[in-house]
Write an enzyme that holds these catalytic residues in place. Structure first.
Site: not given
Ligand code: NAP
Ligand code: MG
Length: 493
Positions: A191, A265, A299, A396
């Protein structure tokens, strides 16, 4: 609204349909999700918020393909040939794939054409080399007399893989999952993120054209609810997820119910550490690229900067100047170097996190706001704080936002770097290689870059310590997650 979208005379987007069992199928009962061009905010098309029935259909197709001799009985060199054929097709369609990616995600075409798409080809070729090298071992049991037993291990593909990918590198991160899964002999239900479905749909056309047996790769469109159906489906053996840490934790909890294999991840807050002896001519542009490339939506972006107090102003002014030199523009503008963030929601989230940092006492060195034009553009931003509880230091942001902190004593650096819930990457700049290696050993991060930045490689393991995830992608190490080890013991006495 799922007819192909003719964007320009030369660019046609794939229709918003699922690709299941080798056929393009609609989910008629699904609501539709609009997909936008983040550079112009214009609606490009729509995709279904696929239901549990579509996911079940895809898992059934993937299960049938997993057991079909057309795939299961293919010799390893057959899988290698298919992966090479797909790499060739991606290469042949490189400019179209790059244009789709830049339109859908907003990333500059200068990057998607030289980075994203070539990376996909390189990863496919690298993993095409693996099927014929994956095998078990012959072993001697420790507790039985020599010559009485023949024991060996087999490495079986884990089964149907559920792959869930985000929007920051839509095609690259899909390939990071598909290439090793297919090399291992698994089948896949994948997806894309709702914001960026089109490059994966184009890839599905190429997978079909390459001759992969029907059902080996199935693409199901939708949002987090569709992803949840994949996570919950009992026919999925393993989830491979890239995305946010909160969703990763939630997936791990769900998958624990039936002990699906899970690799995650996730996010990061990676430090860029400039030592007093660093060559600033390369450290400054390196630190700027590490946080501003892809509008910070990486990331392992270097989002926490540590620079010596006496060089602090020089380093920050230099990084800001590099950021200001990046031409801001739409994804498809050839000279654009800094695109928009992916969506209105991401724009609001990034600006909200900058504001939260400022409210908690961080000073704005440069940037800090939206760019005054259409599209979801954020100025390259540098915030300054020495408060390690400031949210801009801890959380983040996933935008072009650097949080900078001066230091006085290099013995504090490892503790500063490790003072984070995350542990994905770290960048170190110094001319003193023994200091660099010593620091690299003390930093809790999956990858440490020394005098370079942002360079993953298919033959090098990639992944996170701490809340940056579980498992490793890339390299031979990734196969630990796509293969089960089976031990066979034979009495030959
Ligand atoms: P996200 O929600 O974690 O999305 C990642 C993927 O997971 C998407 O395909 C998403 O679908 C899907 N998903 C969401 N909820 C799910 C669930 N309950 N079960 C299964 N799949 C689910 O990330 P986001 O909301 O797009 O971005 C938010 C933040 O995540 C960013 O600001 C950034 O901090 C972080 N992020 C990290 C990475 C990375 O590379 N590590 C990449 C992207 C974002 P939909 O998006 O279609 O809903
Ligand atoms: Mg999302």
């Amino acid at each position: 609204m799922n007819a192909p979208e003719q964007v320009s005379p030369s660019l046609r987007l794939p229709a918003g349909l699922n690709f299941i069992g080798g056929a393009w199928v609609d989910d008629a009962s699904a609501e539709r999700i609009e997909v936008r061009d983040p550079s112009s905010e214009r609606v490009l098309g729509s995709i279904p918020r696929s239901t549990a029935a579509s996911v079940d259909h895809a898992v059934q197709a993937a299960t049938a393909a997993f057991n079909d001799p057309a795939w299961a009985g293919l010799p390893p060199l057959g899988r290698e040939a298919l992966l090479h054929r797909l790499a060739n097709l991606v290469e042949q369609h490189a400019s179209e794939l790059a244009a789709i990616e830049s339109l859908d995600n907003g990333k500059p075409i200068a990057f998607s054409s030289t980075l994203d798409v070539p990376v996909c080809v390189q990863w496919l070729r690298y993993f095409a080399g693996w099927p014929s090298k994956l095998s078990g071992r012959q072993l001697a049991p420790a507790m039985l007399p020599a010559g009485t037993t023949h024991a060996y291990t087999l490495r079986d593909p884990v089964g149907v893989v559920g792959a869930i990918v985000p929007w920051n590198f839509p095609l690259v991160l899909a390939i990071w999952k598909l290439a090793p899964a297919l090399a291992a002999g698994c089948t896949v239900v994948i997806k894309p993120a709702e914001q960026t479905p089109y490059s994966l749909l184009k890839l599905a056309e190429l997978i079909d054209a390459a001759g992969f047996p029907k059902g080996v790769v199935n693409v199901v469109l939708g949002d987090g609810s569709t992803g949840q159906h994949i996570v919950d489906h009992p026919g999925i053996a393993k989830i491979s997820f890239t995305g946010s840490t909160p969703v990763g934790k939630h997936i791990a909890a769900c998958a624990s119910r039936d002990l699906k294999r899970v690799t995650l991840e996730l996010g990061g807050k990676s430090p860029t550490i400039i030592l007093p002896d660093a060559n600033l001519e390369s450290a400054i542009p390196g630190a700027a690229q590490a946080v501003f490339v892809n509008s910070g939506q990486i990331c392992f972006a270097g989002t926490r900067l540590f620079a010596p107090r006496k060089l602090f102003d020089q380093v920050l002014d230099g990084i800001a100047a590099v950021g200001a030199s990046f031409k801001i523009g739409a994804g498809l503008e050839p000279d654009s170097m800094l695109g928009p963030v992916v969506s209105q929601r991401q724009l609001d989230s990034v600006l909200g996190k900058v504001q939260a940092g400022v409210n908690a006492g961080a000073a704005v060195h440069s940037g800090g706001g939206r760019v005054d034009r259409e599209g979801y553009f954020v100025q390259p931003t540098i915030l300054v704080t020495s408060d390690r509880e400031n949210p801009a230091y801890r959380e983040e942001v996933f935008g072009p936002v650097l949080t900078a902190t001066p230091y006085d004593d290099i013995d504090e650096l490892a503790a500063f770097a490790n003072d984070s819930d995350y542990g994905l990457g770290a960048h170190i700049y110094t001319r003193d290689l023994s200091k660099a290696h010593q620091l690299a050993r003390r930093i809790q991060a999956g990858t440490v870059w020394i005098n370079t930045q942002l360079a993953p490689d298919p033959n090098l393991p990639f992944g996170g310590f701490k809340q940056s995830g579980w498992g490793r992608e890339n390299s031979e190490d990734v196969f630990a997650h796509y293969l089960e080890t089976k031990t066979v013991i034979v009495n030959i006495a």
